[in-house]
Design an enzyme around this catalytic site. Structure first.
Site, mmCIF file in Angstrom:
data_model
loop_
_atom_site.group_PDB
_atom_site.id
_atom_site.type_symbol
_atom_site.label_atom_id
_atom_site.label_comp_id
_atom_site.label_asym_id
_atom_site.label_seq_id
_atom_site.Cartn_x
_atom_site.Cartn_y
_atom_site.Cartn_z
ATOM 1 N N ASN A 91 0.795 -1.221 0.000
ATOM 2 C CA ASN A 91 0.000 0.000 0.000
ATOM 3 C C ASN A 91 0.829 1.273 0.000
ATOM 4 O O ASN A 91 0.331 2.335 -0.383
ATOM 5 C CB ASN A 91 -0.914 -0.042 1.238
ATOM 6 C CG ASN A 91 -1.469 1.303 1.618
ATOM 7 O OD1 ASN A 91 -2.345 1.833 0.956
ATOM 8 N ND2 ASN A 91 -0.958 1.870 2.717
ATOM 9 N N TYR A 157 2.433 10.257 -10.899
ATOM 10 C CA TYR A 157 1.506 9.476 -10.070
ATOM 11 C C TYR A 157 0.618 8.600 -10.940
ATOM 12 O O TYR A 157 0.455 7.401 -10.696
ATOM 13 C CB TYR A 157 0.659 10.421 -9.222
ATOM 14 C CG TYR A 157 -0.275 9.716 -8.263
ATOM 15 C CD1 TYR A 157 0.190 9.223 -7.049
ATOM 16 C CD2 TYR A 157 -1.631 9.546 -8.555
ATOM 17 C CE1 TYR A 157 -0.653 8.575 -6.169
ATOM 18 C CE2 TYR A 157 -2.483 8.904 -7.686
ATOM 19 C CZ TYR A 157 -1.984 8.420 -6.487
ATOM 20 O OH TYR A 157 -2.836 7.766 -5.622
ATOM 21 N N ILE A 190 -10.463 9.306 -0.809
ATOM 22 C CA ILE A 190 -10.586 8.741 0.533
ATOM 23 C C ILE A 190 -10.082 9.765 1.543
ATOM 24 O O ILE A 190 -9.077 10.450 1.308
ATOM 25 C CB ILE A 190 -9.766 7.433 0.662
ATOM 26 C CG1 ILE A 190 -10.102 6.467 -0.490
ATOM 27 C CG2 ILE A 190 -10.022 6.786 2.013
ATOM 28 C CD1 ILE A 190 -11.555 6.030 -0.570
#
Length: 253
Positions: A91, A157, A190
């Protein structure tokens, strides 16, 4: 809560905060022993304390996933402490610096790719031999909705997250008959420190992101964690090579 991962061991990179922290705790609730690997050492032991609060056992190992030696140390310490590895949630990631492609610096490009893509490859490189040897295991890598669609101003990214999805598809095919399943989660917006950094906690900027979500709100780290848990569980026994959006409908819109 049913202890479906009793006597199992999970590694969670980037496990000190955000989605990683929520997933580490979710693994612990299901009975797994959890190894938290993160380059930021949480001196308050926040994640470990929460793992222990739900009756679990955990271990923190400082780790920069872009460094091969750090990854091998995590694997070695995991086996020294617990003697096995059943699950991994790779992660750890960074957002890098926002800039158009022609203004993205080489330093930003190389650092973002090193953590977000090379780091996940390194984790899998050293996790997979143990799982293949045992003929079982599950790996979930954290991609992003930015691995499924483009976003202006985040070339490194977006490229890194697209790369993660390509990597899981390749590795899933390689291990499909070896008892190991490999998938990815693709979070939308999130509520984490990363989003706070992007928006600067500015309410107008936050609302712009909320407006992009069909469900009309930010996601919570625990909601991504539950997707990871499902992908690692026997309930997902026929699922491999899948990049699962956890995005409030963003990709569908």
């Amino acid at each position: 809560m049913e202890k479906i991962f009793e006597n199992k061991v999970a590694i969670v990179t980037g496990g000190s905060f955000g989605i990683g922290q929520a997933t580490a705790i979710a693994f612990a609730r299901r009975g797994a022993k959890v190894v938290i690997a993160d380059w930021i050492e949480d001196k308050e032991r926040t994640t470990l304390n929460q793992i222990e609060a739900v009756g679990g056992k955990g271990l923190f190992i400082k780790c920069d996933v872009s460094k091969p030696g750090d990854i091998t140390a995590v694997i070695d310490e995991t086996f020294s402490a617990y003697g096995r590895l059943d699950f991994a949630f790779n992660n750890a990631g960074i957002e890098g610096i926002s800039a158009p492609t022609h203004e993205c610096t080489q330093d930003n490009w190389e650092k973002t790719i090193a953590v977000n893509l090379t780091g996940i490859w390194l984790c899998m490189k050293h996790e997979l031999p143990h799982m293949i040897r045992e003929g079982k295991g599950a790996i979930v890598n954290c991609a992003s909705v930015a691995g499924l669609i483009g976003f202006a101003g985040l070339p490194a990214y977006v490229a890194s997250k697209h790369g993660v999805i390509g990597l899981i598809k390749t590795a899933a095919l390689e291990t499909a008959k070896l008892g190991v399943r490999i998938n990815a989660v693709c979070p939308g917006v999130i509520r984490t420190a990363m989003i706070d950094r992007i928006t600067g906690k500015d309410k107008v900027a936050e609302q712009q992101f909320v407006n992009m979500e069909p469900v009309g709100r930010f996601g919570e780290p625990a909601e991504v964690a539950e997707a990871v848990i499902w992908l690692c569980s026997d309930a997902a026994s026929f699922v491999t090579g899948h990049a699962m959006p956890v995005d409030g409908g963003w990709i569908a819109s």
